[in-house]
Enzyme design. Structure first.
Site, PDB file in Angstrom:
ATOM      1  N   PRO A   2      19.357 -22.173  42.057  1.00 19.63           N
ATOM      2  CA  PRO A   2      18.849 -20.852  42.405  1.00 19.63           C
ATOM      3  C   PRO A   2      19.966 -19.828  42.573  1.00 19.63           C
ATOM      4  O   PRO A   2      20.909 -20.038  43.328  1.00 19.63           O
ATOM      5  CB  PRO A   2      18.109 -21.089  43.721  1.00 19.63           C
ATOM      6  CG  PRO A   2      18.642 -22.381  44.250  1.00 19.63           C
ATOM      7  CD  PRO A   2      19.067 -23.172  43.068  1.00 19.63           C
ATOM      8  N   GLU A   3      19.841 -18.747  41.838  1.00 15.90           N
ATOM      9  CA  GLU A   3      20.737 -17.608  42.019  1.00 15.90           C
ATOM     10  C   GLU A   3      19.874 -16.483  42.582  1.00 15.90           C
ATOM     11  O   GLU A   3      18.732 -16.715  42.975  1.00 15.90           O
ATOM     12  CB  GLU A   3      21.385 -17.231  40.673  1.00 15.90           C
ATOM     13  CG  GLU A   3      22.181 -18.408  40.091  1.00 15.90           C
ATOM     14  CD  GLU A   3      22.837 -18.102  38.757  1.00 15.90           C
ATOM     15  OE1 GLU A   3      23.149 -16.929  38.492  1.00 15.90           O
ATOM     16  OE2 GLU A   3      23.039 -19.044  37.974  1.00 15.90           O
TER      17      GLU A   3
END
Length: 271
Positions: A2-3
């Site tokens: 996850p960014e």
DNA sequence: AGAATAACCCGAACGC
DNA sequence: TGCGTTCGGGTTATTC
């Protein structure tokens, strides 16, 4: 992994499911997930009501009715699963809590994620040394010029440094540089004003697009129950080693930059 | 000061 | 097939 866009999506899903609900009970089964600088124990969240949901860079922030905050960084594989009935913990479930009608599991295969329960958010984030949010209007060419002027490191590595712009990770760094047509190993201080402008513009474009798509889902990552099953449909660089460049058909190259896997087009992104 | 490196983890990929 | 080894990912701490 996850960014920023994935964290934004998760924040929205959790807000939708948890807002104004009260934690009846909570348990943490893998103590190292709680940072040593956490002011409170996980148990102290019991009885509190979810009020605010925020994101700062790749950090998730839950605010409660008594002013306390729970900060969670998912790192690579942290994820929330929501259930409508009591469910046995899975192999990598490390935390569980119940709110009203919902049972929430927190899983992390790699055990790399971290969390803290605090009351002073500003003080907490000061220690994290985060730069501008990509959508902050104060993020400008002159700011990056100043920040990059003594940076001899590769621009790719500098984009991953959260102290300038926060929220970019390995996947979107490659996407941004591809769109900018900038070689990932170009020393940051050699970028022209035009190229810095391009980085700002394309960072916003790439991240906004990804948020719209509900976050890119790869490998074991799922944002939360209800938004699983989304796959990267529009990545043009990451994971495309050996595949034709979408602009010029040249085979995409994979190299290591600062120890990180990096995919780019040698023709479109010349040194 | 900036930059490089190790550490944290463990499933997947790889090599034999 | 099975087993041992390497890799990767974000961040922090440590060292140069």
């Amino acid at each position: 992994m996850p960014e920023l866009p994935e964290v934004e999506t998760i924040k929205n899903v959790l807000e939708h499911n948890l807002k104004n609900k009260t934690i009846e009970w909570i348990r943490l089964d893998y103590a190292p997930l709680l940072e040593s600088k956490s002011e409170y124990k996980i148990q102290d969240l019991s009885g509190l009501t979810f009020k605010g949901f925020q994101r700062r860079g790749k950090y998730l922030i839950f605010n409660f009715d008594n002013g306390m905050s729970w900060v969670v960084h998912l790192r690579m594989e942290g994820k929330f699963h929501l259930y409508k009935e009591e469910t046995n913990p899975a192999k990598h479930t490390h935390l569980m809590f119940k709110v009203d009608d919902t049972y929430v599991h927190y899983l992390d295969t790699r055990k790399f994620s971290r969390m803290a329960v605090i009351k002073d958010l500003d003080a907490y984030f000061k220690t994290k040394n985060l730069g501008y949010e990509p959508f902050d209007e104060a993020l400008s060419v002159s700011f990056l010029k100043e920040r990059f002027k003594n940076r001899k490191r590769a621009i790719k590595s500098v984009l991953l440094d959260q102290s300038h712009i926060t929220g970019i990770g390995n996947i979107y760094a490659d996407e941004i540089l591809f769109r900018c047509k900038i070689h990932p190993e170009k020393p940051a201080f050699t970028l022209t004003d035009k190229q810095l402008e391009s980085i700002i513009d394309n960072t916003i474009i790439v991240l906004k697009k990804a948020i719209e798509e509900g976050g890119t889902t790869i490998r074991s990552y799922t944002s939360s129950l209800g938004v699983t099953g989304l796959f990267q449909v529009s990545l043009k660089a990451y994971g495309r080693e050996g595949l034709p460049c979408t602009e010029c058909q040249t085979s995409m190259t994979r190299i290591k930059v600062g120890g990180r896997s990096t995919v780019f087009c040698e023709k479109c992104q010349k040194e």
